[in-house]
Design an enzyme around this catalytic site. Sequence first.
Site, PDB file in Angstrom:
ATOM      1  N   ASP A 559      37.429  35.474  34.066  1.00  8.09           N
ATOM      2  CA  ASP A 559      38.265  35.789  33.014  1.00  8.09           C
ATOM      3  C   ASP A 559      38.672  34.340  32.340  1.00  8.09           C
ATOM      4  O   ASP A 559      37.974  33.696  31.581  1.00  8.09           O
ATOM      5  CB  ASP A 559      39.382  36.630  33.203  1.00  8.09           C
ATOM      6  CG  ASP A 559      38.666  37.973  33.742  1.00  8.09           C
ATOM      7  OD1 ASP A 559      37.597  38.328  33.498  1.00  8.09           O
ATOM      8  OD2 ASP A 559      39.881  38.895  33.942  1.00  8.09           O
ATOM      9  N   GLU A 789      46.665  42.823  44.069  1.00 13.96           N
ATOM     10  CA  GLU A 789      45.488  42.266  43.278  1.00 13.96           C
ATOM     11  C   GLU A 789      45.336  40.838  43.706  1.00 13.96           C
ATOM     12  O   GLU A 789      44.305  40.281  43.983  1.00 13.96           O
ATOM     13  CB  GLU A 789      45.629  42.551  41.967  1.00 13.96           C
ATOM     14  CG  GLU A 789      44.517  42.216  40.979  1.00 13.96           C
ATOM     15  CD  GLU A 789      44.462  42.103  39.620  1.00 13.96           C
ATOM     16  OE1 GLU A 789      43.583  42.161  38.799  1.00 13.96           O
ATOM     17  OE2 GLU A 789      45.852  42.496  39.025  1.00 13.96           O
TER      18      GLU A 789
END
Length: 821
Positions: A559, A789
């Site tokens: 990302d 996460e």
Amino acid sequence: MTHSRMVPSISKYEPKKCRKQTERGRKEHFMAPRHRRPPREIETPSATIRYEPVVEKGSWLQSCCSWDLLVFLLLVSGACGFIVLHLYLYPTLDKMSQLPNIDPDNAPFTWGTYRPHMYFGLRTRSPFSPLFGMMWYEQPDTIQRPHIRHWCHQDDHLPGYYWYEADGRTFGRQNISDAHKGVIQTDWINEANGFAARVKLNMAKGRRYNVILYFSAQELATRFRLGKHLKDIFYGTNELLGAFTFSVHLKNGTKLNSSHSTMLTDERIPIEKYQDYIMENTQAYNAPNQPLHYLLNEKKNSEEGKFIAVQLNLGNDAEFDIVLHSSRTEKLKAMKSEEFSNTLRSRTYNFNKKYENAFQLGGKNYTKNQLKMAKVAISNMLGSMGYWYGHNRVVFNNLIHPYGPHAFFSAVPSRPFFPRGFLWDEGFHQMLIRKMDPKMTLEVIVSWMNVMDTSGWIPREMIVGSEAEAKVPAEFIPQRPDVANPPTLFYVMDKLIHDERTISRYSGILKLLYPRLEKWFTWLRITQAGPSRTTFRWRGRNSTILSELNPKTLSSGLDDFPRASHPTDNEYHLDLKCWLALASRVLARLARSYGTEQEYQKASKAMEELNNFETLQKDHWSEEAQGFFDYGKHSKDVALAPVPASGSPRQFEYQRVASLAPTYQLVTDAFGYNNLFPLMLKMIPARSPALKATLDKIRDPEVLWTNYGLRSISKKSPYYLAKNTEHDPPYWRGYIWININYMVLSSLHHYSEQNGPHKDLAKKIFHELRTNLVTNMANQFQKTGFLWENYDDRTGQGRGCHPFTGWSSLILLIMSDNLDT
């Protein structure tokens, strides 16, 4: 895994996974306005461009007889070849023929927890399957709309929920911790094409709860009817199940606070509106000297329909069994309470035996909490397997088209945020699942290969069907057929083809997978080609956006990890080169076993070319910075600064400003996860000084090392914890991600066993890093009840989605000694 936050700027559709992020201490530094005008960008010639002397023209006859004509003809033929190749590789939205189902006799009829976005939901792996689900809420004492639990939501603020024993096929056991220190336990088993489940409520004294059990039809032939008693509360017919009956049995003295209530409608209810429909058709009853009760409104019930529900009004301590049986499930029809218990006990025993054989944690010196975390990791991953049927939405010729239909089966990164398949995440999921169930891993890989189009493209995110789409903002649903994703399935295939038991048992399906994997590899190698034969570039970077400090590379999976500051077609990316090198090694081995001699020679040539270490060094190594890096048009002095903008209410906008003109160079001011790929995919020779340089950076606390795991980018980098836009928090710019830490540990284990001067250092770092990761994740699991996460590199605290039992579940493999087998 990348995922579904409602804030578009940090969603998984945009970056991949999304979180509530806190403001960073370095915010002022990166957001500070600059008072000097940035110099105009000056593009300098690339060091790779060759300038040829101009040759004077000769006569027409000389031209015809010269080499120029031959060159011209070669260029024309090359262009024609490119056009043909382009047409071959350009997405057509036509699917490849389907590979066979590995388990055709059982999968369509076998019930499982294949609705991963739900606290408790079941279906079969068939588009004709009815959907079963459970909702519950606390009964209020005054008339008000209660907060109903149905789909997993972080906003429910549950202290914890997870499958603590589940095999993804035949049974599961789950604890759901609700508010007020209460626990709801859901256990289930399947048999033939039916299922049985037991639900226990152990909630705080004095509180009352209403539980709704429902079925929903997915095709017109399914019809439900109401029975008269709980023991035959629903019955109906279905193309898949035939005639069936659903029954409820109260246990251990459990009594209803009021009579059960039912609902049956033939209305078409959007799947995301089930709980709203239930609430809109609930009535309040407040008899004299009796507490308030909510009941389903039975006055509107149809004779038959496609949505049916029953509500049980219960106290704080309650238990009941439910059974779905059909003409094929006579065993379940007669199942008594003790039979359910015995079957559940037997399957739990078999699961635990297989678990210990696979991971062998029993003899290791782990704490009780660490062992609990490890089993939850694999159980919740298996208990969250999902099945979907429907179409992708794909942008094709600037229009959105349906692509499918697909019958899709995969693991998911996170039940509340990302309950669907992600190509980049899947390889990591299957690294764990293959240890327990290699057949399931192959089923999932086949499922991904079956969504491939005829060009070789595979969608990076599988948003298939109304249930999956309901969890995704509409603008993030369409996929783009020129965008790739890391081919992590080659990572797990590399393990499968080195496992003799898997090869001997599943050689048939491996042979069928080989041409699909080869087609995918060819698509990646050509469509993601860089400026030279040995370089590669992720597509999808935005070269015109000014609001981002460093334009994101979503296709890479990393990302917002910094790449060249000014995207161009002449840049090339280190991680993509390494992924293709790994893929070529896997294909060469598959070609040797299942291909022709010609295919093997072709694959071997590609493997030699892509794994050439000298070429890797020539394209990506910086002697000055002692590392491997991306290459592109880059400025080492960029920042987000206010720039006048007449159309903005503030009269300015924050934009990327370069105080140094970008030039073509290696991106040496961003060392982090991307730069570890030559190590992680074992491309560096064991005796190379480059290995020592990389190990030193890993162990340096000012670079990647922390007491909690390896951070994603060096503390020395100007991008460390830097926001990417005025409102877009850092994501892969400092925080600790478990999938990359696993890959590093796997490579450290490899190098610690290779003869070379750095084996002892690799072994030392391996043990220290493993201890840090296990200790911190177990501490956070005990403190919060979740796997997360990612983790804060400064405090070790869990961040982002939770529960995140996608690649964070790799902590189990990290705890095991078998990282590579």
